[in-house]
Structure formats: structure tokens, C-alpha cells
Write an enzyme that holds these catalytic residues in place. Sequence first.
Site, PDB file in Angstrom:
ATOM      1  N   GLU A   1      69.764 -43.866  57.156  1.00 30.14           N
ATOM      2  CA  GLU A   1      69.155 -42.617  56.676  1.00 30.14           C
ATOM      3  C   GLU A   1      70.237 -41.741  56.068  1.00 30.14           C
ATOM      4  O   GLU A   1      70.188 -40.511  56.108  1.00 30.14           O
ATOM      5  CB  GLU A   1      68.423 -41.901  57.817  1.00 30.14           C
ATOM      6  CG  GLU A   1      67.159 -42.617  58.232  1.00 30.14           C
ATOM      7  CD  GLU A   1      66.334 -41.876  59.263  1.00 30.14           C
ATOM      8  OE1 GLU A   1      66.401 -40.644  59.327  1.00 30.14           O
ATOM      9  OE2 GLU A   1      65.610 -42.556  60.009  1.00 30.14           O
TER      10      GLU A   1
ATOM     11  N   ASP B   1      71.770 -25.880  58.466  1.00 27.83           N
ATOM     12  CA  ASP B   1      72.645 -27.057  58.425  1.00 27.83           C
ATOM     13  C   ASP B   1      72.294 -27.980  57.261  1.00 27.83           C
ATOM     14  O   ASP B   1      71.254 -28.629  57.263  1.00 27.83           O
ATOM     15  CB  ASP B   1      72.517 -27.807  59.758  1.00 27.83           C
ATOM     16  CG  ASP B   1      73.302 -29.103  59.745  1.00 27.83           C
ATOM     17  OD1 ASP B   1      74.172 -29.276  58.885  1.00 27.83           O
ATOM     18  OD2 ASP B   1      73.029 -29.947  60.626  1.00 27.83           O
TER      19      ASP B   1
ATOM     20  N   GLY C   1      70.933 -32.621  53.578  1.00 24.15           N
ATOM     21  CA  GLY C   1      72.367 -32.867  53.378  1.00 24.15           C
ATOM     22  C   GLY C   1      72.668 -33.732  52.162  1.00 24.15           C
ATOM     23  O   GLY C   1      71.833 -34.541  51.723  1.00 24.15           O
TER      24      GLY C   1
ATOM     25  N   CYS D   1      72.353 -37.387  52.908  1.00 21.51           N
ATOM     26  CA  CYS D   1      71.174 -37.734  53.713  1.00 21.51           C
ATOM     27  C   CYS D   1      70.130 -38.439  52.871  1.00 21.51           C
ATOM     28  O   CYS D   1      69.848 -38.003  51.753  1.00 21.51           O
ATOM     29  CB  CYS D   1      70.504 -36.487  54.284  1.00 21.51           C
ATOM     30  SG  CYS D   1      71.606 -35.442  55.182  1.00 21.51           S
TER      31      CYS D   1
ATOM     32  N   GLY E   1      67.035 -33.448  56.631  1.00 24.26           N
ATOM     33  CA  GLY E   1      67.168 -34.158  55.356  1.00 24.26           C
ATOM     34  C   GLY E   1      67.731 -33.423  54.151  1.00 24.26           C
ATOM     35  O   GLY E   1      67.685 -33.975  53.055  1.00 24.26           O
TER      36      GLY E   1
ATOM     37  N   GLY F   1      77.174 -40.092  55.405  1.00 24.64           N
ATOM     38  CA  GLY F   1      76.159 -39.621  56.338  1.00 24.64           C
ATOM     39  C   GLY F   1      76.369 -40.326  57.665  1.00 24.64           C
ATOM     40  O   GLY F   1      76.808 -41.480  57.695  1.00 24.64           O
TER      41      GLY F   1
HETATM   42  P1  XMP Z   1      75.925 -31.206  53.567  1.00 19.28           P
HETATM   43  O1  XMP Z   1      74.878 -31.021  52.517  1.00 19.28           O
HETATM   44  O2  XMP Z   1      76.693 -29.962  53.836  1.00 19.28           O
HETATM   45  O3  XMP Z   1      75.125 -31.571  54.890  1.00 19.28           O
HETATM   46  O4  XMP Z   1      76.813 -32.352  53.254  1.00 19.28           O
HETATM   47  C1  XMP Z   1      75.736 -31.809  56.132  1.00 19.28           C
HETATM   48  C2  XMP Z   1      74.671 -32.150  57.155  1.00 19.28           C
HETATM   49  O5  XMP Z   1      73.989 -33.369  56.824  1.00 19.28           O
HETATM   50  C3  XMP Z   1      73.386 -33.898  58.012  1.00 19.28           C
HETATM   51  N1  XMP Z   1      73.652 -35.347  58.068  1.00 19.28           N
HETATM   52  C4  XMP Z   1      72.748 -36.299  57.843  1.00 19.28           C
HETATM   53  N2  XMP Z   1      71.420 -36.226  57.593  1.00 19.28           N
HETATM   54  N3  XMP Z   1      71.344 -38.585  57.399  1.00 19.28           N
HETATM   55  C5  XMP Z   1      70.711 -37.370  57.383  1.00 19.28           C
HETATM   56  O6  XMP Z   1      69.499 -37.323  57.131  1.00 19.28           O
HETATM   57  C6  XMP Z   1      72.676 -38.727  57.642  1.00 19.28           C
HETATM   58  O7  XMP Z   1      73.201 -39.841  57.629  1.00 19.28           O
HETATM   59  C7  XMP Z   1      73.405 -37.522  57.878  1.00 19.28           C
HETATM   60  N4  XMP Z   1      74.708 -37.295  58.168  1.00 19.28           N
HETATM   61  C8  XMP Z   1      74.824 -35.935  58.248  1.00 19.28           C
HETATM   62  C9  XMP Z   1      74.007 -33.161  59.178  1.00 19.28           C
HETATM   63  O8  XMP Z   1      73.046 -32.264  59.682  1.00 19.28           O
HETATM   64  C10 XMP Z   1      75.193 -32.447  58.539  1.00 19.28           C
HETATM   65  O9  XMP Z   1      75.609 -31.315  59.232  1.00 19.28           O
END
Ligand code: XMP
Length: 476
Positions: free
Chosen positions: A413, A336, A300, A303, A298, A385
Site C-alpha cells: 500500500e 499526517d 502521503g 501511499c 492515504g 512508504g
Molecule cells: P508525506 O506526504 O509527508 O506523508 O510523504 C507521510 C505519511 O505517509 C503515511 N505513510 C503511508 N501511507 N502507505 C500509506 O498508505 C504507506 O506505505 C505509507 N508510508 C507512510 C504516513 O502516515 C506518513 O506519516
Amino acid sequence: MKAPIVSLSYDDVLLVPRFSQIRSRKEPILETRFTKHIALNIPIISANMDTVTESKMAIALARLGGIGIVHRFLSIDREVEEVSRVKRAEAYVIDDPYTVFPDTLLKDAKQRMYTLGAALLVIDEDKKLIGILTNRDVEFVDSTTLRVSDVMTKELITASPKISLDGAKGIFMKQKIEKLPLVDAKGVLRGLITKKDILARIRYPEAAKDKKGRLLVGAAVGVMGDYLERTKALVEAGVDVIVIDIAHGHSIMMKEAMVRIKKIVGECTDVVAGNVATKDGVRDLVKWGADAVKVGIGPGAACTTRIMTGVGVPQFSAVLECGIEAKKFHVPIIADGGVKNSGDFTKALAAGAETVMIGSMFAGTDESPGQEIVKNGARYKLYRGMASIGANVAKTTISGSQKGANYERITPEGVEAVVPYKGKIDATISLLLGGLRSGMSYLGAKTIKEMPKNAEFIQITQAGLRESNSHDIDVK
Ligand code: XMP
């Protein structure tokens, strides 16, 4: 139930400066471990998201020393194609160059050349090289009846498969050619060296490469549906690492998938698994076979898991706890998500991550997939996301579901957003690495490995955070 403990985000902490023997920001060495068996020259991974990583991003990042993970929200064929493009982008020797038979219709060969973005070597039934078909041969020919043999270049300069790199360089210089096919004593095609690849070696000395001189690339798979078939196809395409990527990696689905995937990939291809945010998660994933563990529930930018489900762990604490656990097994962790600037990037590595995965900071670059949007004269690109409504709808299309997306049933999410257009990724990487090098110099750490040893974190207050940012001036 346990009493809650305080858990911290990157913004809650700072690193304390300490005595440093580093004289120049060029001194710190940025090499690091990505997985148990794969090293990188910079600790950066691009996120497996459909608005971040396909072949263009993966090629650019590997050339700079990191690695890109191609996302999995593509058909198997398309994901394989993206991986193949990276593996073919550069090589010491291309072992299996694209070929065509002389009696193929020119219009079909031309179509293939445009799709592949490459010239075709013309071979006969015994694989003997008889010509080459390049752009120069076809660009002004528009015919539905001509065959490859009618227009191909027949006078070829070739070399033995045993030729050295310097030998090949000499031929390129003397003959002013772009491609050097390698043929054995019987005239059978054994490989290809291109001038472009030799120049790339000089231009990108830090590139992250495999033993054959091809750029490194990873690809994501899930734990349901076609994931085993997908894994097999990706491994056959030469992918360097399979990333089993699901929102809740510490789960029975992951355990079962890992056992099956490990059987397919064997010892040759490393497997990264995630995401988790606890030491128990790390321990189990390692026990089940992970060669690196992805940490982040969570954090990101796109996210909303924590808001929608009430579940998650602030990223700094998650990285710290998971890093300590992973060290016991000599398995690296990947921090990540949640990196907003080079300071967060540095904190993640100092907290124990050996690499950092980045999404939003890379979205909006030339190399990220997706169309540009112009609004009020300013340029933007989409970032979303992978659990957002839009991404869920796209997944339904890829899986070929006849029913289409059922909007009422989707519990997103993640969100969809636009981010400012940022130009080439080199500028963003340069900012991240510049901040990191400087941070390492404040810590007196010459290597990424030394960072956690030298790191002393302090918790700051909201006033401290306000002071950390530019303040009380009118910043344009
Ligand atoms: P940043 O902050 O660099 O994060 O943009 C990238 C990471 O976000 C995650 N990710 C998600 N997490 N819902 C989530 O809770 C989503 O829809 C989602 N899409 C991506 C993922 O781990 C990515 O590498």
C-alpha cells in the site's frame, strides 16, 4: 449506504485573505499543542518512517522547536538507542553520564566511546569519580593490554551538583574545559554539564525540550508482536510520547492495544494514536485514551492505500472534519501526510490541525536516514512508504522471521522512490515556516489557535489551480 458527498484535497481549496493587523512576518507566534500535555515551538513533526526519522532527524527538528518520531521498523534495542541519543544530545545536567571502571581494558572502553560518541567518566566501586577518558586520552594509543586507569586524565575540575548555569559557564570560560563533572561532598559522581550543551542552548533558543532541558522525542509502536515490551523499553529510555501508528487506527486492534499501552505508560507519557480520517475515528480514539490523534488515510506522497483498497478520505476534508470533532474533547489533531509545499502546511493548520506530520518533504535531507544515490551527476536519497514491498521485506528481517519475505503474499500500500538530495533540513523548515508566517499574516492570525477562527476556505477549479502555480512562462 449513504449517497457520496464531495470531499476535498489541499489543492481543491484556498484561503481567502482578510483584514490583517500584522505588520511583520516576525509577529505570528508559532507555538502549538502537540498532545494534551506537550507543547512545541513550531507545528512540525517528522514522520515515523525509516527513510525520515531516526535520532539525527529528531535532534535537528527538536532543536528547531518541533519533534521527530523515531520509526518502529528497528529492533527494540535499536529504537531505544535512537531515542537515547536524542535524550542525551542536550541537557541542562546529564543525570547519568556514561561511566567506566578503571580496570576495564582500554580497547573495550575505546570501542564504547566510539559507539556512544561520548567521553567516559571513570568511577570506582563506590561511584566516586577518579578520572575521565576523552578522545584526547585515547586517540594515539593502540594497545590490547593497557587499562583505562593507565591513560585516563586524573586531574579533574569538578563542581557541586548545586552549581547554577551561570556558575558553570564561568568555570568553562576560566578553565577552558569541555566537561564539568558534578560530585557531592563525598566525591560521588552526581551528573555532568558539558560546554556543548550550554552552547546549544544559546544557538537554539527555540528548541523543544523537557523539564530537564533534554530535547523532546517520540517513538512509534505497533499493535502486534513485541509492542508492549517495546513500549516499556522506550518509556524507560525517557521517550516523551508513544505514537501507536497503524494504517487503520479506528479498529479493535487499536482499542485493545491502547488499553494495554496506557497501563504501561501511566500518566507520565502521552500517547498519540492513528491514523483515522473520520469524526467517529477521532471520538473513539479519544475515548480509548489518545492524547492526540493522527489524521490521514492515504494522502502521503508514497501511499497507494486509496488505489489498492479503494479506501481513504481526501486530506483537507479529513482534517477539517476531525479537527471539529477533536475540539469538543480539547484533544489536538495532527495532519499526517499529503503536504507538498508551505501552502498545504498552512491550509492544514487553518483547517484545524494543531501540528503537521511531514514525510516526503524531509526525505532527501542530510538528517534523514539512508544512503545517497548519484544518478547522472545528480544526488538523490531513498524515500519509501512503510507499506511498500521494500519496507515489508525489511520488517521481516527485523522480526527475525526465518521464512523470509513472501513476495507473492505482500499487497503493498506504498511505493519506493528516490527524492532529490536537499541538504540540511534547516532550509526546508525555513521554507515551511516562511510560508506559514506569511499565510498567517494574510489571515490576520497571530497564533496557530487563531487560524481556524479566521479561516474562510473557498473551493477552486482546475483552472484556479493552474492559475495558482507559475504558468505560461519558462521556469528553469
Ligand atoms: P508525506 O506526504 O509527508 O506523508 O510523504 C507521510 C505519511 O505517509 C503515511 N505513510 C503511508 N501511507 N502507505 C500509506 O498508505 C504507506 O506505505 C505509507 N508510508 C507512510 C504516513 O502516515 C506518513 O506519516
